[in-house]
Structure formats: C-alpha cells, structure tokens
Design an enzyme around this catalytic site. Structure first.
Site, PDB file in Angstrom:
ATOM      1  N   CYS A  98       3.794   6.178   1.672  1.00  0.00           N
ATOM      2  CA  CYS A  98       4.755   5.113   1.970  1.00  0.00           C
ATOM      3  C   CYS A  98       5.893   5.095   0.951  1.00  0.00           C
ATOM      4  CB  CYS A  98       4.055   3.765   2.021  1.00  0.00           C
ATOM      5  SG  CYS A  98       2.820   3.650   3.336  1.00  0.00           S
ATOM      6  N   ASP A  99       5.577   5.343  -0.306  1.00  0.00           N
ATOM      7  CA  ASP A  99       6.630   5.482  -1.312  1.00  0.00           C
ATOM      8  C   ASP A  99       7.560   6.637  -0.950  1.00  0.00           C
ATOM      9  OD1 ASP A  99       6.372   3.477  -3.289  1.00  0.00           O
ATOM     10  OD2 ASP A  99       4.663   4.495  -4.167  1.00  0.00           O
ATOM     11  N   SER A 100       6.967   7.765  -0.563  1.00  0.00           N
ATOM     12  CA  SER A 100       7.766   8.943  -0.253  1.00  0.00           C
ATOM     13  C   SER A 100       8.643   8.719   0.971  1.00  0.00           C
ATOM     14  CB  SER A 100       6.855  10.162  -0.038  1.00  0.00           C
ATOM     15  OG  SER A 100       6.080  10.426  -1.194  1.00  0.00           O
ATOM     16  N   ASP A 137       2.398   1.283  -2.989  1.00  0.00           N
ATOM     17  CA  ASP A 137       2.147   2.164  -1.848  1.00  0.00           C
ATOM     18  C   ASP A 137       0.887   1.768  -1.080  1.00  0.00           C
ATOM     19  OD1 ASP A 137       2.679   5.090  -0.598  1.00  0.00           O
ATOM     20  OD2 ASP A 137       0.540   4.832  -0.948  1.00  0.00           O
TER      21      ASP A 137
END
Length: 389
Positions: free
Chosen positions: A172-174, A144
């Site tokens: 960013c992962d989410s 991320d």
C-alpha cells in the site's frame, strides 16, 4: 540526468519512511532534483530502520538507503524562525512540494496549500496520507498494514484457513507512492499548458482499492464477494501454483490455446476433450479436479525444466524464487536493474540499489549519487530563481 524528462524540476521532499520517499525516488530517477527537508539531528525515520543496528544508529538504515539515492539532504526546523525563512525561499523557487504528514499538520505550521500557492502560484503541492485530507478518518494515523486491513486486501490474502494475512511487503505504501508520482508528472504536464500549480490529495486507502482490480470490481459490478484462494487465480484455470518434481511452479494457462498446449506438453491430451474442462467456465468450476490431474503429470520433471519447456511454447510458467534467488536473475543483470554506488560514510563498502523497471531510450534509469548523510547538502542548496539577501 539532463536527458531525462524531469530534468530541471526541483522537488522539496518533506516525507518520511516509504510512500513519500518512494514517490520522490521515482521522480529523481526521471531526472528531478530532489531535496529532502529533514528535521535537524533526526531526519527521516527510515534512517533508523533496517536489519543492521550499527547502520540504524548512524542514521543510514537499510530502509533509508533503499529509497533515497540521488537525493540531497537539508536540515530545517519549520518551527524555527530562521529556518522558516530559508524554507519559504526554497518554496518560492521549487516546482513540487511533497509531504506525507497527517492531514492539516503543515497547514497548522502556516504552510497549507493556499499559503504556499500565494508564495508560488506554479507550485505542485502533493500531500500523501492514509485516508486523504477530508472525511471522518482523515486524522487517523495509518501505516501500510492498517491500509492493507481496511482496504480488504488482507481478507483475500492466504487460504480460507489462514486469511486474513498481510501481503509480505508494504504494497500500500508502494502503490500510494506510485500514484503520487504519476499524479505529480501529470500536474507538471498540465502546468506547462496553463502555467498554474495544483494541489494533489493522495489517499493510500483509495489508491490501494484502485489497485485491487477484479477483487473490488467483481463485487461492485456483480455482487460477487471475493474469497481467499491461496495461490489460485479466480479468473481462470489452470492458473496458480502447481507441483513439479522438486518444488512449486506457477502456471497461468488462461487462454484456451495455452490450456491445449499445456495438455499436449504434459502428455495429457485427454484433458482437452474432457467435458469438465471444455472451456474457461467449466475449468473454473472443476478447478480442484483439473489441478489434481495436472499436478500428477508435472511431477515427472523439475520446475526449471517445465519453466523452459512451457515458456518456449507460449504457456506462461515460472519457478517460485526466494528474494535472494530473484535478485540474482540473469534477466535483471542484463537489463542493468541494480546500480552499485559508494556506501555513505564507508569507502570499503558498496551499496546496491534498485531501479524502477523503466528504460529511457534503451538505457535503465539510474541514481547518480548515493543516499545523503543527514544535512549533507546544508551549505550547497540554494533557492532557485530567488534573490539572496
């Protein structure tokens, strides 16, 4: 789960840590059966991530518990001959395969898109990676924070004195997980018409840039380079964080009528007729002076008092809470956002997990079971629509 839109959809989830598991958690909440394919004896790396060492050692770290309720766990080694046969039988009866390996890893194991498509022409194959399956960065490792930096996100987070700063959660992962979940749902809808599967190549870098909105479009359209502005909103004024008597308060009086209402409620009618603040562009150009005047008026009351007064009058305003304060909001309790589940392996403890903010037919989407222990469903998960030998 039978009344949910993805009821009957089987997802094979080969992902680790966050973007992939977050994606499959959304699919589970929408009714899908999610089977985590985990490395024997080790499992998802997130099983060992979290603030409690005892839980990490037991393979049920907080990071894992947060994103894996309602799923099933099956241990398979894709380099083992017998396990490969079992995996291929699962693939033959699955609707979705989700993975977040580095580009090409699954293909080198013999399970690239073309091979799996031959096995199951209706399969939706979704690959989440940092940079996508092609391009000069496709083989680069990415977490991320790496994506936050490369996307430009960190460069506009903080103030001119403190930037670049990491956003305080793995955004960013989410975002990558949400884009993947949305794309899978779209591909399933398309398959209902065509009968054909699809290959979805999700790039976290590209998904993150798409979520940055005006920060990117202002540059692309108008060649305006975004700069870090701390807690201020570049598109409007007064819009940002202000000083109440007892702490910070967010106000977003972005429209003219909201600005005029704000001025009336803080007893500063003169600001409306001040030519420096006559319209949106003037207020943006004179933001510092305007904020100074508003802060002086706001210090007469508490943040909660202003929140209630301004919100009631149609001016978006709210306190800035800590995470412990936020999760105790009455609004979340009334909406049923959290679900209490049995704690895996500990009958004396309760696990509270988040929902996803969606209500279906006026009811919140909830997981039906706690996160699985590693290999908990080895003996009970069988291929669907495939004859056993």
């Amino acid at each position: 789960m039978e009344d949910r839109p993805l009821h009957g959809v089987r997802v094979l989830d080969l992902t680790n840590v966050l973007a992939g598991p977050y994606c499959s958690y959304q699919l589970m909440l929408l009714g899908a059966e999610v089977i985590k394919i985990e490395k024997p004896g080790h499992g998802d790396l997130a099983r060992r991530l979290g603030p409690e060492p005892a839980l990490n050692s037991a393979g049920i770290g907080a990071s894992f518990l947060a994103q894996n309720a309602g799923k099933k766990s099956v241990e398979l080694d894709l380099k083992d001959t017998q396990d490969r046969v079992a995996f291929e039988r699962l693939v033959a009866g699955a609707d979705v395969l989700l993975e977040n390996f580095r580009a090409g890893v699954l293909e080198r194991l013999g399970y690239g898109w073309e091979a799996l498509h031959r096995t199951n022409p209706r399969l939706i194959y979704c690959a989440i990676s940092g940079f996508g399956q092609a391009g000069p960065m496709s083989q680069a490792p990415a977490y991320d924070q790496i994506i936050q930096g490369l996307s430009g996100m960190m460069s506009i987070t903080g103030t001119p004195e403190t930037a670049p700063l990491r956003v305080g959660f793995p955004v960013c992962d989410s975002v990558g997980g949400l884009v993947a979940a949305m794309s899978i749902c779209a591909a399933l809808a398309g398959r209902a018409h065509t009968g054909k599967g699809a290959f979805l190549d999700v790039s976290m870098l590209e998904a993150s840039l798409s979520a940055m909105g005006w920060a990117a479009s202002n540059y692309l359209v108008s060649d305006v380079r975004p700069e870090p502005m701390g807690d201020q909103n570049a598109t409007a004024a007064p819009s940002g964080t202000f000083d109440a008597a007892d702490g910070p308060l967010n106000i977003a009086a972005n429209r003219q009528e909201q600005f005029e209402t704000l001025c009336r409620l803080i007893d500063r009618h003169d600001l409306v007729t001040d030519e420096r603040f006559a319209d949106r562009e003037a207020r943006k150009a004179n933001r510092t002076a305007l904020n100074h005047e508003i802060n002086a008026a706001l210090r007469r009351r508490s943040a909660l008092e202003w929140e209630q007064l301004l919100s009631t009058a149609g001016v978006p305003a709210a306190r800035i809470l800590t995470v412990p304060q936020a999760v105790e909001l009455e609004q979340l309790r009334v909406r049923g956002y959290f679900t209490d589940l049995p704690f895996p392996g500990d009958p004396n403890r309760t696990l509270r997990v988040s929902g996803n903010g969606v209500h279906l037919n006026r009811a919140p989407l909830r997981p039906s079971a706690p996160p699985p222990l590693l290999g908990e469903h080895n003996a009970e998960v069988e291929p669907v629509g495939v004859e056993l030998p």
